[in-house]
Every structure is written in structure tokens, then in C-alpha cells.
Design a protein around this motif. Structure first.
Motif: not given
Length: 762
Positions: A86-92
Motif C-alpha cells: 500500500g505504499a505510494g511510489i512515483c513511477f510512470p
């Protein structure tokens, strides 16, 4: 998150970037002219994944470079994905395969999931915890862009880390696949709520292409400064929660307004292009949305992807079409190259074609506006004049019947359709002219040449970049006398440049090209008038010596090989017969594998000898530029003018150079914004790790006296007139004499030159 090593390397890289630029606190406010945005303020620049046209998308390096080179209020865009825990990551993307090295870290087999009803195979973020991804590094996911920075091992960052480490003035979260995560028991709504309650993170925009998600979160942000934006996908794509196509939803902006304050649409929604990539009339979407109180953000801006031919491969021109067209302005643009819209908005918008020149830069055409029409045709010359060229050029060739004409090459194969005509049997090899075979102008009469179709030059065609196909055969060629008549009656021109090559060989064949040029100039009155200057250019010193003392024309020596320097005695020799010199771009900023490797002292040494320095050839196609120039012709021109301090450019696209010297950012002194500062040659290459470095190249040769000094031109041979029917030619005498050997011209750029990278000098 990510390994300590990865973070330390990332920090080192951004520190190197920051050290190489002058951070301007007041990076320039936009023009006071009235903006046609919803708010009346200048459009915002949104950096998709940071400066993802250079560094890997969503990396610390990409975000940092966007902050360094963009406007002071640049907005960082983060595509949010959720991990297994459930962690939010920046990824395209949902899948991690393409933009990271995950496939080399884990041996897991790709899985298949339904994404918006489509079976999709790959390595998904939902199958890995945040801890798992700590050993995964980001990579350049667009294969046509350079991968040379992948060795910096940028870690995947969480949303919180992205904000707290970079502290942008604007932060945008894009939630592309809420429905997908919900189907796998992961709540994007809960994640967004947790971020909004984090006192250390400020989210300015939240966007999504899913109506249900935005309607769910809209009440939460109704009283906050966070703006909710509905993202439109392809017109016929189906929005999952309403089961309507996006073009159908576009007809009900009143409904969109109930849960969003703005919309983000592909740029083709606003300015459509036809199947041939030519602009169609604009739609009413921006005006309609503004009437509903909705901001409009346009997406899909890339400097290194071919766009409409109407823009002539000039990305600044494209941005201006969206922000300064006299009818409307979008409220922001989403881009992989934030430096370009930053300059377009602050420096170029609302200046008008007749704005005063801010730079003393001479603009000389290369075969007219040969980037837009076949070179040396009436249409190419007319376009160059309209586009603000100072000096119109004519490369003189001789016809069989002794008429001097304007044509970019003595070889008709390079600029006409002659190989498809009955003249195709006239092919011959003349080592004094070129090593390969050709069909040469002196073997056809002027009437024969006029019967040929012009063909536009596309020097980057090996990368599938073609010029203005709708007009690829447009225009007619001109005799030198017709060219001079056109120029003489054009008050906006400062002068003409007459280029002469192969004069020694032509003299042996009975063609006196120098005499023909002098005669034409005299008959056109150029020997008496002073309104327009005449420049005579040649790579042959003997040609220029022929003109010296006979006229007041400016003599220009063309150095037709890349050089790393010049001996003092050589420069002294050049001064005997010329007052200006033409050199290649590589002689100013040498390249190594399409990266700038440094700078020579050629310009400064020539100028110290009172020789003006003209540089060729400037083209708009991004594949013609070093990576350091960010796939932006304006960045390149600025670096040569403001950085190398050249006197003039020779260009296929005069409009781009003329617009550059009129931009309002050029005379701001120490308040010059970073996006209008020249690059620092070699700095970008220093950011490439050892394992990705290209091999060093040998230095360019020095120009010596033996390269310059030539014997006088031979007398024009007397020839016996041989009558031949059209389409045939009498056997030419065997060529004799020693040709002047030119070094290999600039090495072809990498076929994938779709992204540029960049460090600036103060």
C-alpha cells in the motif's frame, strides 16, 4: 526509499547539476500582456516525471533538473502507483518492466492482469513491497532517448520522499488506475487521504481519468487549495465508471464541473492534425471549458517526437500555438522538456513579429528557407524573406549553356528528380568534385534544368524525419540574375551571399563562374548600390583572391572541415583575402557520440584577428543537435550566440533564429532566467558514469597554411561548342589537377537522438 548508495549517487548528480548553473531567484515573470487563460495569469509548466526527456522518468535527477531549468513555479508531476503493502511510489506505469531494472533484480515470471478490461502482461507494482523495490533502480524507458545516465542508479522514490527531498512549489499527483488497485484490495483513496493529512507534503493538483474516483475524493478537497482535475484519454477510449467514451464526456462539461476544477486533455483535442500531420482548425474546447469555469491543461508535449509539419520541427513554435494564438490560451502544459515551454511563455509569447532585435546576430539562409521548401526555389527564398532573414544566399552553379543559377549542389541528384527522367543516363564520376557519381549542372542546359522537379532536402531522413511533404516538389529554380532581382527589390534584406565552389574544375571545362558572378552582380547594379551588402563565399582562397581588389564585396572564407584550432600564421593568411569565416558547429563545440565534449578557442582566435565568425548549419530537427541542447533548436542557437559569442548563423530555418534574437529574455543581465542561459559544454558528459561513457575521440585537426594557400585559378579553357540533343551529353574531358580534400563532415548522430540533456554556464 531506495538504497543509501542509490540516494547518495542521485544527490551527487543533482549537486553537480546545481553547481553548473546560476540559480536565478527571480527567473523572470511572464509578459504583462493579457493572458487568455481562465485566471488571466501565465500558463503553468508541468514536468511529467520531472525532466523525463533526459533522465529516467520520476527519478531524483529528472525532478531536480526540472527544478533547475524550468520556471521558478514549475509543477512536478508524479504518476502514483501502489505497492503490495500500500505504499505510494512515483513511477510512470503500472508495470515496472520498462522503466526500471527490475527484471535483472528478480527472476519472477511476468503476470497477467486485466487493466480496464484489457489483458496485460508484466511485472506489476502490486506484487512487490516497498522493501522489495529498495534494490530496484530507475532506467530510461523510452528507448529512443539516451540511456547514458542509467548508471547513476536512481532509486524508486515514494510520493512523500519526492516532495520532502525536492520541495517543489507545485506538486501534482496523477492517479491513473484507481479501479485496478481497488480490484486488488488496495485503496488509492486511502493513500491520497494519508498524503493530504501529512503536514510535510503539499499536494496542489490531483488528476485521474476515472470519474468515480474523482467524485469520491472531490468533497474532501472542496475547501482546500488542492485542485481536482479530470484527465481525458483517447476520444474513443471508454471511461470505466460511466462506460462512456471520453469524447462523449467532453460534450458534458457541466457534469465535469460538479467534481473537478479543471481538465487535462491531449493536445490533439485542441489543435487536431490530419493523417499527414498538418494542423486542422482549432476546436472550441478551451473556450467551452473556460465558460464552465474549468481550467484546461494540455498534455503530450515532447520535443523529440515528430509533431505537426506546421511547426517546422520547432517546439517553441508549438507551445506558442497553444498559449499565444490570439483566441485562447491553455492554463498549463504537461511536458517531458520543461525548459522549452518555460522559455516560450516567459521569453517569446506576445512579442510580435516586429519586436525589436535584442541580439546582434546575423541570420543567413542556407538555400533559402530550405527546411520548409525545396532549397533555392522561389518559394524557399520568399519564405526566408518572410521569416526575417538578413542575408539571402545563392550557391552558384553553371549550366551547359553558361548560365549561372542558384542551386544547393552541383549534383542535380541531390536536389531534383533527375534520376526519374530521361537525363538519368548522364551519370558520371568526377573525383575533383565528389567521390561518388552524380549528374552535374554543367551537363544540362538551363531549359533542361527548369524542366526538372525540385525535391526538398531531408537531411535527417535516416531517422524518419522528413520535411514538409505536402510541398516536397514545390517552387521553381532561379537564375542568378532572377535571384538578384528578387533580393534587390526586398527592402528588409541586409544583403546577399553568393557561394562559389568548384571554380578551378569548371574553368578547365570552359566555364568562368567567377566572371559570370561578377557580370550578374554588375548588371543588377550591386557594384554601385550600397543599400545591400554583397558577400562572396568560397572554400577556395583562389576564388576569393579573384574578387579581392576588384570590388567592395565582403569576402567570406568557408572552412569545409571540422577543426580544433588554427595556427596563427594560417589566420594571418586568411586575413589577406577574407574578412569573415564560416566554420562548422563541431569546430566550436566538438561532439562525442552526440554529447558536447568541450569547446575550442577557434571563435575567439578568429575574432581576435578581426574576422567575423559565421557557423553552419543550424537545423530544427532534434536529431541534428547534441543531447546537451534538449532537442530544442532555440537552446542550441542561444548556446552558440550567448556562450560561444558567434557573429552569425547559417540556417535552414531562418524563422527560428530571427525569433530567437527578438526574445525579451536576452537583455535581463543578471536576471536572465536559467532557461535562456547557454549550456556549459562537456558538463553533461561528466554526469555519465564510467561504465556508460563513450570512448574518447581524437582531437580535431588544426587548420594549417597548406590547407588555405592555393595557386591562382586556371584560365578559363576555350572549348569547342558541341551540340547535343536534350537528354544527352558530349563526353567530358578527363578531369585533371589535384582536388582539395575535405575531411569527413559531422558524424551522424545516434539514431535515437530523441532526448537532450543539459548543464548551463553562468
Amino acid at each position: 526509499m531506495g538504497s543509501l548508495r542509490g540516494i547518495s549517487i542521485a544527490i551527487f548528480v543533482v549537486q553537480a547539476l546545481l553547481a553548473s548553473v546560476a540559480l536565478i531567484s527571480a527567473q523572470g515573470s511572464a509578459t504583462p500582456s493579457r493572458w487568455q487563460t481562465l485566471s488571466g495569469e501565465a500558463p503553468v509548466v508541468i514536468a511529467r516525471g520531472g525532466f523525463s526527456g533526459i533522465f529516467s522518468d520520476s527519478s531524483f535527477g529528472a525532478y531536480s533538473l526540472a527544478l533547475v531549468t524550468g520556471p521558478s513555479d514549475v509543477i512536478l508531476w508524479c504518476d502514483v502507483q501502489l505497492t503490495k503493502d500500500g505504499a505510494g511510489i512515483c513511477f510512470p506505469d503500472l508495470k515496472l518492466d520498462n522503466n526500471s531494472n527490475i527484471a535483472t533484480v528478480f527472476t519472477d515470471k511476468p503476470k497477467t492482469y486485466l487493466v480496464n478490461g484489457v489483458s496485460t502482461k508484466g511485472l506489476f507494482s502490486i506484487d512487490y513491497t516497498l522493501n522489495d523495490l529498495g534494490s530496484v533502480y530507475l532506467s530510461q524507458g523510452i528507448y529512443s532517448r539516451t540511456n547514458k545516465f542509467d548508471g547513476n542508479n536512481y532509486p524508486i522514490m515514494t510520493v512523500q520522499d519526492t516532495y520532502t527531498q525536492l520541495k517543489p512549489l507545485g506538486f501534482w499527483l496523477n492517479i491513473q488506475h484507481d479501479a485496478f488497485y481497488a480490484a486488488h484490495n488496495l485503496s488509492m483513496r486511502s493513500f491520497v487521504l494519508s498524503v493530504s493529512r501529512n503536514a510535510k507534503v503539499t499536494v496542489d493538483y490531483i488528476s485521474s481519468p476515472e470519474v468515480a474516483f474523482l467524485r469520491n475524493i472531490a468533497p474532501i478537497f472542496r475547501r482546500s487549495s488542492t485542485k481536482v482535475v479530470f484527465r481525458f484519454l483517447g476520444p474513443k477510449d471508454v471511461e470505466p465508471s460511466t462506460n462512456q467514451t471520453y469524447d462523449s464526456l467532453l460534450t458534458n462539461l457541466t457534469f465535469i464541473k460538479t467534481f473537478a476544477s479543471g481538465i487535462i486533455v491531449p493536445k490533439s483535442y485542441i489543435w487536431p492534425v490530419d493523417g499527414a500531420l498538418y494542423l486542422q482548425p482549432s476546436t472550441s474546447i478551451v473556450l467551452d471549458a473556460h465558460k464552465e469555469g474549468l481550467e484546461v491543461f494540455a498534455s503530450d508535449f515532447y520535443n523529440d517526437v515528430p509533431f505537426s509539419f506546421n511547426y517546422s520541427y520547432d517546439p517553441v513554435a508549438e507551445y506558442l500555438q497553444f498559449v499565444d494564438n490570439g483566441k485562447f490560451s491553455v492554463d498549463g502544459v504537461l511536458t517531458d522538456f520543461p525548459i522549452t515551454p518555460a522559455a516560450a511563455i516567459d521569453c517569446f509569447a506576445h512579442i510580435g513579429k516586429n519586436a525589436s532585435k535584442q541580439a546582434d546576430l546575423l541570420v543567413i539562409s542556407n538555400n533559402g528557407a530550405s527546411g520548409d521548401y525545396p532549397g533555392c526555389t522561389d518559394m524557399a527564398y520568399t519564405k526566408a524573406i518572410q521569416d526575417g532573414v538578413d542575408v539571402l544566399d545563392c550557391p552558384v552553379q553553371m549550366t551547359k549553356d553558361g548560365i549561372p543559377i542558384c542551386l544547393g549542389s552541383i549534383n542535380l541528384i541531390q536536389s531534383t528528380d533527375i534520376v526519374r527522367t530521361g537525363f538519368s543516363n548522364l551519370t558520371e564520376t568526377v573525383p575533383e568534385i565528389m567521390q561518388s557519381s552524380g549528374i552535374f549542372t554543367y551537363n544540362l542546359s538551363w531549359s533542361d534544368i527548369k524542366s526538372l522537379k525540385p525535391v526538398i532536402s531531408s537531411p535527417q531522413s535516416q531517422y524518419k524525419l522528413f520535411r514538409n511533404p505536402k510541398f516536397q516538389n514545390a517552387g521553381t529554380y532561379l537564375k542568378l540574375s532572377e535571384f538578384l532581382s528578387m533580393a534587390n527589390t526586398t527592402s528588409s534584406l541586409n544583403g546577399v551571399l553568393i557561394s562559389i565552389e568548384n571554380a578551378a574544375y569548371l574553368a578547365k571545362q570552359g566555364f568562368g563562374v567567377t566572371d559570370a558572378v561578377l557580370k550578374a552582380l554588375n548588371e543588377a547594379g550591386y557594384d554601385k548600390q550600397t543599400t545591400q551588402k554583397v558577400m562572396i563565399q568560397s572554400s577556395s582562397s583562389s576564388v576569393l583572391m579573384k574578387f579581392k581588389g576588384k570590388t567592395n564585396y565582403q569576402l567570406v572564407y568557408k572552412i569545409d572541415e571540422d577543426i580544433g584550432g588554427a595556427q596563427s600564421s594560417t589566420i594571418d593568411d586568411i586575413k589577406r583575402f577574407a574578412s569573415a569565416v564560416v566554420i562548422s558547429k563541431d569546430s566550436v563545440f566538438p561532439e562525442n557520440s552526440a554529447f558536447l565534449a568541450g569547446a575550442t578557442d577557434v571563435v575567439s582566435r578568429l575574432q581576435a584577428a578581426n574576422l567575423s565568425v559565421l557557423v553552419q548549419t543550424f537545423s530544427n530537427e532534434f536529431t541534428s543537435q547534441a543531447w546537451d541542447f534538449f532537442s530544442d533548436a532555440t537552446v542550441e542557437i542561444n548556446s552558440f550566440y550567448a556562450g560561444a559569442v558567434i557573429n552569425g548563423v547559417i540556417t535552414d530555418f531562418p524563422k527560428t533564429s530571427d525569433r530567437y534574437r527578438r526574445n525579451r529574455c536576452l537583455k535581463r543581465g543578471n536576471k536572465t532566467p536559467i532557461y535562456m542561459s547557454p549550456v556549459q559544454p562537456g558538463s553533461l558528459l561528466q554526469l555519465v558514469t564510467t561504465d556508460y561513457l563513450p570512448p574518447a575521440e581524437a582531437p580535431k585537426p588544426y587548420l594549417t597554411e597548406s590547407d588555405v594557400v592555393e595557386p591562382p585559378l586556371p584560365p578559363v579553357a576555350k572549348t569547342t561548342s558541341t551540340s547535343t540533343p536534350s537528354g544527352t551529353v558530349a563526353a567530358a574531358p578527363a578531369p585533371n589537377g589535384q582536388p582539395k580534400v575535405a575531411a569527413s563532415i559531422i558524424v551522424p548522430l545516434m539514431a535515437v537522438l530523441l532526448a537532450m540533456h543539459y548543464c548551463f554556464e553562468i
